[in-house]
Design a protein around this motif. Structure first.
Motif, PDB file in Angstrom:
ATOM      1  N   VAL A  43      27.346  40.759  31.664  1.00 53.63           N
ATOM      2  CA  VAL A  43      25.975  41.157  32.014  1.00 53.63           C
ATOM      3  C   VAL A  43      25.003  40.034  31.653  1.00 53.63           C
ATOM      4  O   VAL A  43      24.128  39.668  32.450  1.00 53.63           O
ATOM      5  CB  VAL A  43      25.584  42.463  31.297  1.00 53.63           C
ATOM      6  N   SER A  44      25.172  39.490  30.463  1.00 47.26           N
ATOM      7  CA  SER A  44      24.321  38.371  30.047  1.00 47.26           C
ATOM      8  C   SER A  44      24.468  37.188  30.993  1.00 47.26           C
ATOM      9  O   SER A  44      23.472  36.571  31.413  1.00 47.26           O
ATOM     10  CB  SER A  44      24.683  37.950  28.619  1.00 47.26           C
ATOM     11  N   ALA A  45      25.716  36.884  31.375  1.00 41.33           N
ATOM     12  CA  ALA A  45      25.959  35.760  32.289  1.00 41.33           C
ATOM     13  C   ALA A  45      25.383  36.028  33.669  1.00 41.33           C
ATOM     14  O   ALA A  45      24.866  35.113  34.327  1.00 41.33           O
ATOM     15  CB  ALA A  45      27.457  35.494  32.386  1.00 41.33           C
ATOM     16  N   ALA A  46      25.470  37.280  34.126  1.00 43.31           N
ATOM     17  CA  ALA A  46      24.949  37.619  35.455  1.00 43.31           C
ATOM     18  C   ALA A  46      23.440  37.417  35.534  1.00 43.31           C
ATOM     19  O   ALA A  46      22.905  37.023  36.580  1.00 43.31           O
ATOM     20  CB  ALA A  46      25.303  39.069  35.796  1.00 43.31           C
ATOM     21  N   VAL A  47      22.747  37.675  34.427  1.00 40.08           N
ATOM     22  CA  VAL A  47      21.290  37.489  34.406  1.00 40.08           C
ATOM     23  C   VAL A  47      20.931  36.014  34.278  1.00 40.08           C
ATOM     24  O   VAL A  47      20.026  35.511  34.949  1.00 40.08           O
ATOM     25  CB  VAL A  47      20.663  38.293  33.251  1.00 40.08           C
ATOM     26  N   SER A  48      21.665  35.286  33.437  1.00 44.13           N
ATOM     27  CA  SER A  48      21.267  33.908  33.128  1.00 44.13           C
ATOM     28  C   SER A  48      21.761  32.875  34.135  1.00 44.13           C
ATOM     29  O   SER A  48      21.105  31.855  34.354  1.00 44.13           O
ATOM     30  CB  SER A  48      21.773  33.523  31.733  1.00 44.13           C
ATOM     31  N   SER A  49      22.914  33.120  34.771  1.00 51.95           N
ATOM     32  CA  SER A  49      23.538  32.097  35.619  1.00 51.95           C
ATOM     33  C   SER A  49      22.678  31.629  36.792  1.00 51.95           C
ATOM     34  O   SER A  49      22.652  30.431  37.097  1.00 51.95           O
ATOM     35  CB  SER A  49      24.888  32.597  36.130  1.00 51.95           C
ATOM     36  N   PRO A  50      21.963  32.533  37.511  1.00 49.72           N
ATOM     37  CA  PRO A  50      21.173  32.033  38.649  1.00 49.72           C
ATOM     38  C   PRO A  50      19.923  31.262  38.250  1.00 49.72           C
ATOM     39  O   PRO A  50      19.344  30.565  39.090  1.00 49.72           O
ATOM     40  CB  PRO A  50      20.776  33.325  39.397  1.00 49.72           C
ATOM     41  N   GLU A  74      34.610  40.542  34.832  1.00 49.42           N
ATOM     42  CA  GLU A  74      33.676  39.427  34.734  1.00 49.42           C
ATOM     43  C   GLU A  74      32.660  39.418  35.872  1.00 49.42           C
ATOM     44  O   GLU A  74      31.491  39.077  35.681  1.00 49.42           O
ATOM     45  CB  GLU A  74      34.439  38.111  34.702  1.00 49.42           C
ATOM     46  N   SER A  75      33.084  39.816  37.080  1.00 51.46           N
ATOM     47  CA  SER A  75      32.211  39.680  38.248  1.00 51.46           C
ATOM     48  C   SER A  75      31.437  40.947  38.602  1.00 51.46           C
ATOM     49  O   SER A  75      30.370  40.870  39.227  1.00 51.46           O
ATOM     50  CB  SER A  75      33.038  39.251  39.462  1.00 51.46           C
ATOM     51  N   LEU A  76      31.933  42.124  38.226  1.00 54.06           N
ATOM     52  CA  LEU A  76      31.303  43.372  38.660  1.00 54.06           C
ATOM     53  C   LEU A  76      29.853  43.536  38.208  1.00 54.06           C
ATOM     54  O   LEU A  76      29.022  43.994  38.997  1.00 54.06           O
ATOM     55  CB  LEU A  76      32.126  44.570  38.188  1.00 54.06           C
ATOM     56  N   PRO A  77      29.487  43.206  36.956  1.00 53.57           N
ATOM     57  CA  PRO A  77      28.087  43.403  36.556  1.00 53.57           C
ATOM     58  C   PRO A  77      27.091  42.693  37.460  1.00 53.57           C
ATOM     59  O   PRO A  77      26.031  43.244  37.789  1.00 53.57           O
ATOM     60  CB  PRO A  77      28.049  42.837  35.134  1.00 53.57           C
ATOM     61  N   GLY A  78      27.406  41.485  37.878  1.00 50.60           N
ATOM     62  CA  GLY A  78      26.492  40.747  38.753  1.00 50.60           C
ATOM     63  C   GLY A  78      26.299  41.417  40.090  1.00 50.60           C
ATOM     64  O   GLY A  78      25.234  41.304  40.713  1.00 50.60           O
ATOM     65  N   LEU A 133      37.750  44.241  26.363  1.00 49.34           N
ATOM     66  CA  LEU A 133      37.244  44.464  27.709  1.00 49.34           C
ATOM     67  C   LEU A 133      35.769  44.858  27.684  1.00 49.34           C
ATOM     68  O   LEU A 133      34.975  44.402  28.519  1.00 49.34           O
ATOM     69  CB  LEU A 133      38.065  45.529  28.423  1.00 49.34           C
ATOM     70  N   VAL A 134      35.387  45.717  26.731  1.00 46.78           N
ATOM     71  CA  VAL A 134      33.976  46.112  26.607  1.00 46.78           C
ATOM     72  C   VAL A 134      33.126  44.898  26.247  1.00 46.78           C
ATOM     73  O   VAL A 134      32.039  44.695  26.813  1.00 46.78           O
ATOM     74  CB  VAL A 134      33.819  47.230  25.555  1.00 46.78           C
ATOM     75  N   SER A 135      33.609  44.082  25.329  1.00 48.68           N
ATOM     76  CA  SER A 135      32.860  42.879  24.936  1.00 48.68           C
ATOM     77  C   SER A 135      32.712  41.923  26.109  1.00 48.68           C
ATOM     78  O   SER A 135      31.638  41.325  26.307  1.00 48.68           O
ATOM     79  CB  SER A 135      33.566  42.182  23.770  1.00 48.68           C
ATOM     80  N   LEU A 136      33.782  41.769  26.907  1.00 45.73           N
ATOM     81  CA  LEU A 136      33.699  40.913  28.092  1.00 45.73           C
ATOM     82  C   LEU A 136      32.677  41.455  29.077  1.00 45.73           C
ATOM     83  O   LEU A 136      31.918  40.682  29.684  1.00 45.73           O
ATOM     84  CB  LEU A 136      35.071  40.804  28.761  1.00 45.73           C
ATOM     85  N   ALA A 137      32.635  42.787  29.266  1.00 39.35           N
ATOM     86  CA  ALA A 137      31.674  43.388  30.192  1.00 39.35           C
ATOM     87  C   ALA A 137      30.239  43.089  29.749  1.00 39.35           C
ATOM     88  O   ALA A 137      29.376  42.751  30.570  1.00 39.35           O
ATOM     89  CB  ALA A 137      31.909  44.890  30.286  1.00 39.35           C
ATOM     90  N   VAL A 138      29.975  43.215  28.446  1.00 39.74           N
ATOM     91  CA  VAL A 138      28.623  42.926  27.930  1.00 39.74           C
ATOM     92  C   VAL A 138      28.297  41.452  28.103  1.00 39.74           C
ATOM     93  O   VAL A 138      27.188  41.082  28.509  1.00 39.74           O
ATOM     94  CB  VAL A 138      28.522  43.338  26.444  1.00 39.74           C
ATOM     95  N   LEU A 139      29.274  40.592  27.800  1.00 42.44           N
ATOM     96  CA  LEU A 139      29.073  39.154  27.985  1.00 42.44           C
ATOM     97  C   LEU A 139      28.802  38.825  29.452  1.00 42.44           C
ATOM     98  O   LEU A 139      27.974  37.960  29.773  1.00 42.44           O
ATOM     99  CB  LEU A 139      30.309  38.405  27.493  1.00 42.44           C
ATOM    100  N   ALA A 181      44.695  40.205  35.420  1.00 40.22           N
ATOM    101  CA  ALA A 181      43.900  39.973  36.627  1.00 40.22           C
ATOM    102  C   ALA A 181      42.624  40.812  36.628  1.00 40.22           C
ATOM    103  O   ALA A 181      41.607  40.429  37.215  1.00 40.22           O
ATOM    104  CB  ALA A 181      44.734  40.290  37.863  1.00 40.22           C
ATOM    105  N   LEU A 182      42.672  41.981  35.945  1.00 43.67           N
ATOM    106  CA  LEU A 182      41.501  42.847  35.872  1.00 43.67           C
ATOM    107  C   LEU A 182      40.330  42.149  35.188  1.00 43.67           C
ATOM    108  O   LEU A 182      39.169  42.501  35.423  1.00 43.67           O
ATOM    109  CB  LEU A 182      41.873  44.141  35.125  1.00 43.67           C
ATOM    110  N   LEU A 183      40.617  41.161  34.359  1.00 49.24           N
ATOM    111  CA  LEU A 183      39.550  40.454  33.664  1.00 49.24           C
ATOM    112  C   LEU A 183      38.575  39.812  34.639  1.00 49.24           C
ATOM    113  O   LEU A 183      37.373  39.753  34.384  1.00 49.24           O
ATOM    114  CB  LEU A 183      40.145  39.382  32.748  1.00 49.24           C
ATOM    115  N   PHE A 184      39.086  39.320  35.785  1.00 52.52           N
ATOM    116  CA  PHE A 184      38.204  38.709  36.776  1.00 52.52           C
ATOM    117  C   PHE A 184      37.246  39.744  37.363  1.00 52.52           C
ATOM    118  O   PHE A 184      36.079  39.455  37.623  1.00 52.52           O
ATOM    119  CB  PHE A 184      39.029  38.050  37.882  1.00 52.52           C
ATOM    120  N   ALA A 185      37.749  40.977  37.560  1.00 51.39           N
ATOM    121  CA  ALA A 185      36.886  42.036  38.079  1.00 51.39           C
ATOM    122  C   ALA A 185      35.822  42.415  37.053  1.00 51.39           C
ATOM    123  O   ALA A 185      34.646  42.599  37.392  1.00 51.39           O
ATOM    124  CB  ALA A 185      37.725  43.259  38.452  1.00 51.39           C
TER     125      ALA A 185
END
Length: 413
Positions: A124-131, A65-69, A116-122, A59-63
């Motif tokens: 960040v990229s998604a948080a910038v590009s998604s909007p 994924e969303s925290l960087p944004g 987990l580190v790789s997901l966090a970096v990914l 479940a932590l994976l969702f956090a």
């Protein structure tokens, strides 16, 4: 404009995709990257669970994924408005391949921390590009086509969830996580190529590369406070996501209330996804061309969401649960996408990036808060009580918001 497309959303959508190559490329790029993301997320969930046996860590994976944004929201908003949006999206797509390589290494080494580190970096990229697609859409389509374009783009999240999560599970089971990650990497590369081929400008504001995060943030909040329509729609977005945690109870209803198997869980999620995809198109038809309805229909859709889950709390069979979930998520889809469309229309290009990033950040953060709150709430008042409480909260807020919206000045065309 022909009256036929206005009556038939499918025909209008096909005409838009055929007649506007730039929108078609943006749509395909978004579809590819979102579907690829779900491929990776399914494989990552399976990897973490099999390595640790911990549902909590999964479940932590969702956090993660969303925290960087959320944490980087002011910086991302400033980036979106100050830098070249086309180049920024391409750079994010290509940069996402690097953490995917990190995930590939983590899977082969069996390292959960590296994953987990790789997901966090990914993320960040998604948080910038998604909007960015939401920000640039008004620059790529004519104003009279913007609602159908936004409904189509907005429906991608739910449809990519259905397609990407399902296919991701099948691909991972058949060929392993390496194939899944390679497919995701290819989707990012293809997205970058499609974005590069879009000819229309991504911004009509004067270009500047000067980063002024504090000044830009202050300007954003002055704009929000001084533009009642924008502040009202952001408030509506926040209300929807604060109540959204009840969606996490769908599997529990399937297994405990309806006595279904895992297939029943899948069917309920399918009903949720179908409602979320259809909701924006139904909402668009109800809105029509009326500026006033741009405010009233999304508020009414929030009430439909609450009523759908109140019906789920009363449902005594899986089929009634399916109908209730679909009805509730018709409301979710219409409310979320019409609110975004309203924000696009009300925000000038030079600040639209910051407004969209704020809406995305609010959605991620408050949805996470709501999801975390549901677990202890069900302990105190039970599953049915928690569903009814949040359903009533959604309906109540919708009614208050509608009364407030009726007093707002009519938004501009």
């Amino acid at each position: 404009m022909s009256s036929v497309p206005s009556r038939l959303p499918g025909i209008a959508l096909l005409a838009l995709l055929r007649g506007n190559p730039d929108f078609r490329r943006l749509f395909l790029a978004s579809a590819l990257s979102l579907t690829g993301d779900w491929f990776t997320f399914v494989a990552l969930n399976a990897f973490v669970y099999h390595r640790t046996g911990s549902a909590g860590l999964t479940a932590l994976l969702f956090a993660v994924e969303s925290l960087p944004g959320i944490l980087l929201m002011p910086l991302i908003g400033s980036l979106t408005d100050r830098l070249d949006r086309r180049r920024l999206r391409i750079a994010c797509d290509l940069a996402a391949i690097v953490p995917l390589a990190g995930l590939l290494a983590a899977f082969h080494l069996g390292s959960v921390p590296m994953a987990l580190v790789s997901l966090a970096v990914l993320s960040v990229s998604a948080a910038v590009s998604s909007p960015i697609p939401e920000v640039v859409l008004p620059n790529l389509v004519a104003p009279d086509r913007l609602p159908i374009a936004q409904a189509t783009l907005g429906g991608l999240y739910s449809s990519s969830l259905l397609l990407g999560a399902g296919l991701g599970g099948l691909v991972t089971a058949a060929w392993g996580s390496t194939a899944t990650l390679l497919i995701d990497a290819a989707s990012f590369a293809a997205s970058a190529v499609l974005i590069a081929r879009i000819r229309r400008p991504f911004s009509t504001a004067p270009a500047t590369r000067r980063m002024r995060v504090r000044t830009d943030t202050s300007e954003l909040w002055r704009f929000i406070r001084g533009t009642p329509t924008v502040s009202a729609l952001l408030l509506l977005t926040a209300a929807l996501r604060l109540c959204y945690g009840i969606v996490g109870l769908l599997p529990v209803y399937a297994l405990e209330r309806f006595g279904a198997t895992d297939a029943g869980v899948g069917v309920l999620y399918l009903a949720q996804g179908a409602g979320s995809v259809l909701g924006p198109f139904l909402g668009r038809r109800l809105t029509g061309t009326s500026p006033r309805r741009r405010l009233l229909v999304p508020g009414g859709a929030l009430a439909v969401f609450g009523l759908g889950y109140l019906a789920l709390a009363q449902a005594g069979s899986l089929w009634l649960g399916i109908l209730a979930a679909m009805a509730g998520h018709l409301g979710v889809g219409a409310c979320a996408i019409l609110a975004i469309n309203g924000l696009q229309v009300a925000s000038p290009d030079h600040i639209r990036g910051r407004v969209m990033v704020t809406a995305f950040g609010l959605s991620s953060g408050l949805q996470g808060v709501s999801s975390l709150a549901v677990a202890p709430l069900t302990v105190v008042v039970g599953m049915t009580g928690a569903t009814r409480l949040l359903g009533v909260l959604a309906v109540g807020f919708a009614l208050v918001w509608l009364l407030y919206a009726l007093r707002l000045p009519e938004p501009g065309e």
